[in-house]
Scaffold this motif. Structure first.
Motif, PDB file in Angstrom:
ATOM      1  N   LEU A  66       0.741  -1.397   0.085  1.00  0.00           N
ATOM      2  CA  LEU A  66      -0.009   0.091  -0.093  1.00  0.00           C
ATOM      3  C   LEU A  66       0.827   1.162  -0.200  1.00  0.00           C
ATOM      4  CD1 LEU A  66      -3.134   0.826   0.066  1.00  0.00           C
ATOM      5  CD2 LEU A  66      -2.876   0.873   2.455  1.00  0.00           C
ATOM      6  N   PHE A  67       1.783   1.239   0.911  1.00  0.00           N
ATOM      7  CA  PHE A  67       2.752   2.381   0.943  1.00  0.00           C
ATOM      8  C   PHE A  67       3.540   2.585  -0.447  1.00  0.00           C
ATOM      9  CE2 PHE A  67       7.024   3.753   1.098  1.00  0.00           C
ATOM     10  CZ  PHE A  67       6.856   5.078   1.642  1.00  0.00           C
ATOM     11  N   ALA A  68       3.945   1.549  -1.111  1.00  0.00           N
ATOM     12  CA  ALA A  68       4.630   1.738  -2.399  1.00  0.00           C
ATOM     13  C   ALA A  68       3.776   2.156  -3.340  1.00  0.00           C
ATOM     14  CB  ALA A  68       5.295   0.332  -2.747  1.00  0.00           C
ATOM     15  N   GLY A  69       2.515   1.564  -3.321  1.00  0.00           N
ATOM     16  CA  GLY A  69       1.643   1.860  -4.496  1.00  0.00           C
ATOM     17  C   GLY A  69       1.227   3.377  -4.258  1.00  0.00           C
ATOM     18  N   ILE A  70       0.986   3.813  -3.130  1.00  0.00           N
ATOM     19  CA  ILE A  70       0.658   5.291  -2.923  1.00  0.00           C
ATOM     20  C   ILE A  70       1.708   6.223  -3.306  1.00  0.00           C
ATOM     21  CG2 ILE A  70       0.136   7.024  -1.156  1.00  0.00           C
ATOM     22  CD1 ILE A  70      -1.526   4.848   0.185  1.00  0.00           C
ATOM     23  N   SER A  71       2.953   5.735  -3.050  1.00  0.00           N
ATOM     24  CA  SER A  71       4.012   6.598  -3.250  1.00  0.00           C
ATOM     25  C   SER A  71       4.368   6.476  -4.565  1.00  0.00           C
ATOM     26  CB  SER A  71       5.482   5.923  -2.604  1.00  0.00           C
ATOM     27  OG  SER A  71       5.437   5.967  -1.307  1.00  0.00           O
ATOM     28  N   LEU A  72       4.079   5.636  -5.647  1.00  0.00           N
ATOM     29  CA  LEU A  72       4.158   5.359  -7.095  1.00  0.00           C
ATOM     30  C   LEU A  72       3.119   6.623  -7.586  1.00  0.00           C
ATOM     31  CD1 LEU A  72       5.196   1.757  -7.663  1.00  0.00           C
ATOM     32  CD2 LEU A  72       6.860   4.011  -7.733  1.00  0.00           C
ATOM     33  N   LEU A  73       2.102   6.535  -7.182  1.00  0.00           N
ATOM     34  CA  LEU A  73       0.991   7.028  -7.595  1.00  0.00           C
ATOM     35  C   LEU A  73       1.022   8.585  -7.405  1.00  0.00           C
ATOM     36  CD1 LEU A  73      -2.161   4.896  -6.752  1.00  0.00           C
ATOM     37  CD2 LEU A  73      -1.231   5.249  -9.066  1.00  0.00           C
ATOM     38  N   ALA A  74       1.746   9.001  -6.280  1.00  0.00           N
ATOM     39  CA  ALA A  74       1.824  10.293  -5.722  1.00  0.00           C
ATOM     40  C   ALA A  74       3.288  10.933  -6.450  1.00  0.00           C
ATOM     41  CB  ALA A  74       1.633  10.350  -4.272  1.00  0.00           C
ATOM     42  N   ASN A  75       4.021  10.108  -6.966  1.00  0.00           N
ATOM     43  CA  ASN A  75       5.238  10.295  -7.250  1.00  0.00           C
ATOM     44  C   ASN A  75       6.171  10.824  -6.288  1.00  0.00           C
ATOM     45  OD1 ASN A  75       7.235  10.541  -9.435  1.00  0.00           O
ATOM     46  ND2 ASN A  75       6.631  12.568  -9.939  1.00  0.00           N
ATOM     47  N   ARG A  76       6.161  10.278  -5.121  1.00  0.00           N
ATOM     48  CA  ARG A  76       6.790  10.793  -4.000  1.00  0.00           C
ATOM     49  C   ARG A  76       7.914   9.449  -3.599  1.00  0.00           C
ATOM     50  NH1 ARG A  76       6.078  14.868  -5.635  1.00  0.00           N
ATOM     51  NH2 ARG A  76       4.846  16.698  -4.946  1.00  0.00           N
ATOM     52  N   PHE A  77       8.808   9.655  -2.972  1.00  0.00           N
ATOM     53  CA  PHE A  77       9.700   8.481  -2.777  1.00  0.00           C
ATOM     54  C   PHE A  77       9.921   7.361  -3.685  1.00  0.00           C
ATOM     55  CE2 PHE A  77       7.833  10.558   0.950  1.00  0.00           C
ATOM     56  CZ  PHE A  77       8.865  11.097   1.660  1.00  0.00           C
ATOM     57  N   VAL A  78       9.664   7.570  -4.950  1.00  0.00           N
ATOM     58  CA  VAL A  78       9.591   6.591  -5.941  1.00  0.00           C
ATOM     59  C   VAL A  78      10.806   5.556  -5.744  1.00  0.00           C
ATOM     60  CG1 VAL A  78       9.442   6.165  -8.398  1.00  0.00           C
ATOM     61  CG2 VAL A  78       8.251   7.839  -7.421  1.00  0.00           C
ATOM     62  N   PRO A  79      12.103   5.866  -5.592  1.00  0.00           N
ATOM     63  CA  PRO A  79      13.128   4.952  -5.569  1.00  0.00           C
ATOM     64  C   PRO A  79      12.954   4.145  -4.454  1.00  0.00           C
ATOM     65  CG  PRO A  79      14.040   6.998  -6.112  1.00  0.00           C
ATOM     66  CD  PRO A  79      12.627   7.498  -5.793  1.00  0.00           C
ATOM     67  N   LEU A  80      12.622   4.692  -3.366  1.00  0.00           N
ATOM     68  CA  LEU A  80      12.286   3.799  -2.240  1.00  0.00           C
ATOM     69  C   LEU A  80      11.040   2.723  -2.274  1.00  0.00           C
ATOM     70  CD1 LEU A  80      12.800   3.132   0.795  1.00  0.00           C
ATOM     71  CD2 LEU A  80      11.112   4.895   1.434  1.00  0.00           C
ATOM     72  N   ALA A  81      10.128   3.223  -2.996  1.00  0.00           N
ATOM     73  CA  ALA A  81       9.229   2.529  -3.151  1.00  0.00           C
ATOM     74  C   ALA A  81       9.421   1.314  -4.123  1.00  0.00           C
ATOM     75  CB  ALA A  81       7.863   3.197  -3.799  1.00  0.00           C
ATOM     76  N   LEU A  82      10.079   1.559  -5.194  1.00  0.00           N
ATOM     77  CA  LEU A  82      10.500   0.430  -6.064  1.00  0.00           C
ATOM     78  C   LEU A  82      11.507  -0.589  -5.425  1.00  0.00           C
ATOM     79  CD1 LEU A  82      11.527   2.699  -8.972  1.00  0.00           C
ATOM     80  CD2 LEU A  82       9.319   1.341  -8.997  1.00  0.00           C
ATOM     81  N   ILE A  83      12.650  -0.085  -4.637  1.00  0.00           N
ATOM     82  CA  ILE A  83      13.367  -1.093  -3.676  1.00  0.00           C
ATOM     83  C   ILE A  83      12.314  -1.733  -2.771  1.00  0.00           C
ATOM     84  CG2 ILE A  83      15.036  -1.169  -1.873  1.00  0.00           C
ATOM     85  CD1 ILE A  83      16.237  -0.946  -4.500  1.00  0.00           C
ATOM     86  N   LEU A  84      11.407  -1.155  -2.155  1.00  0.00           N
ATOM     87  CA  LEU A  84      10.631  -2.023  -1.247  1.00  0.00           C
ATOM     88  C   LEU A  84       9.746  -3.096  -1.775  1.00  0.00           C
ATOM     89  CD1 LEU A  84       9.179   0.829   1.022  1.00  0.00           C
ATOM     90  CD2 LEU A  84      10.895  -1.017   1.777  1.00  0.00           C
ATOM     91  N   LEU A  85       9.571  -2.897  -3.264  1.00  0.00           N
ATOM     92  CA  LEU A  85       8.596  -3.809  -4.027  1.00  0.00           C
ATOM     93  C   LEU A  85       9.453  -5.125  -4.404  1.00  0.00           C
ATOM     94  CD1 LEU A  85       6.136  -1.653  -5.961  1.00  0.00           C
ATOM     95  CD2 LEU A  85       5.745  -2.998  -3.972  1.00  0.00           C
ATOM     96  N   VAL A  86      10.814  -4.893  -4.570  1.00  0.00           N
ATOM     97  CA  VAL A  86      11.767  -6.086  -5.146  1.00  0.00           C
ATOM     98  C   VAL A  86      11.330  -7.290  -4.181  1.00  0.00           C
ATOM     99  CG1 VAL A  86      13.811  -6.760  -5.319  1.00  0.00           C
ATOM    100  CG2 VAL A  86      13.381  -4.405  -6.126  1.00  0.00           C
ATOM    101  N   PRO A  87      11.546  -7.402  -3.031  1.00  0.00           N
ATOM    102  CA  PRO A  87      11.178  -8.665  -2.204  1.00  0.00           C
ATOM    103  C   PRO A  87       9.769  -9.297  -2.458  1.00  0.00           C
ATOM    104  CG  PRO A  87      11.676  -7.077  -0.627  1.00  0.00           C
ATOM    105  CD  PRO A  87      12.081  -6.325  -2.203  1.00  0.00           C
ATOM    106  N   VAL A  88       9.020  -8.289  -2.513  1.00  0.00           N
ATOM    107  CA  VAL A  88       7.466  -8.633  -2.562  1.00  0.00           C
ATOM    108  C   VAL A  88       7.309  -9.280  -3.884  1.00  0.00           C
ATOM    109  CG1 VAL A  88       5.173  -7.832  -2.677  1.00  0.00           C
ATOM    110  CG2 VAL A  88       6.508  -7.028  -1.083  1.00  0.00           C
ATOM    111  N   ILE A  89       7.721  -8.829  -5.092  1.00  0.00           N
ATOM    112  CA  ILE A  89       7.733  -9.209  -6.253  1.00  0.00           C
ATOM    113  C   ILE A  89       8.451 -10.437  -6.516  1.00  0.00           C
ATOM    114  CG2 ILE A  89       8.184  -9.009  -8.777  1.00  0.00           C
ATOM    115  CD1 ILE A  89       7.414  -5.762  -8.312  1.00  0.00           C
TER     116      ILE A  89
END
Length: 138
Positions: A66-89
């Protein structure tokens, strides 16, 4: 410097929005269960049941999504969100490869979008990728 022809601003924006929307919806679904649960092979259902019964921190996983999704949609903390999604994916792909290969397509789409965006945002990661990192000033 990255080749901007491989990473046009509109393609990066659409990719970021699609990945963000996927994880926003699935993160919310983890808490509110509004999407129907598709039928799974027996081993996959047993695995998911074991996770639930064990008390594994699925709410934490959904919160990260949810945090990563909101961050990507809001264009905020994008590099952090992408890294957080790596283990999830990685776990999504691993689950589908070993237990439910018929439903792997959304995981592959997420992996491709995330990989594309990680490379597009590579300059944000360059300081972390040095062999000999510089120490912060005291």
């Amino acid at each position: 410097m990255l080749n901007h022809s491989l990473f046009p601003k509109k393609v990066v924006t659409v990719s970021r929005f699609l990945l963000g929307f996927m994880f926003f919806v699935f993160g919310l679904n983890g808490f509110f269960h509004f999407l129907p649960q598709p039928a799974m092979p027996e081993q996959a259902a047993q695995f998911m049941g074991a996770l639930v019964q064990s008390g594994y921190m699925m709410p934490l996983v959904f919160a990260v999504q949810l945090f990563a999704g909101i961050s990507l949609l809001a264009n905020r903390f994008v590099p952090l969100a992408l890294i957080l999604l790596v283990p999830v994916i990685v776990n999504i792909i691993g689950f589908h490869l070993s237990l439910a290969p018929a439903s792997i397509v959304p995981g592959v789409v997420a992996a491709v979008l995330n990989l594309y965006l990680l490379v597009a945002y590579l300059p944000a990661y360059k300081p972390m990728l040095r062999v000999q990192p510089t120490r912060p000033e005291s």
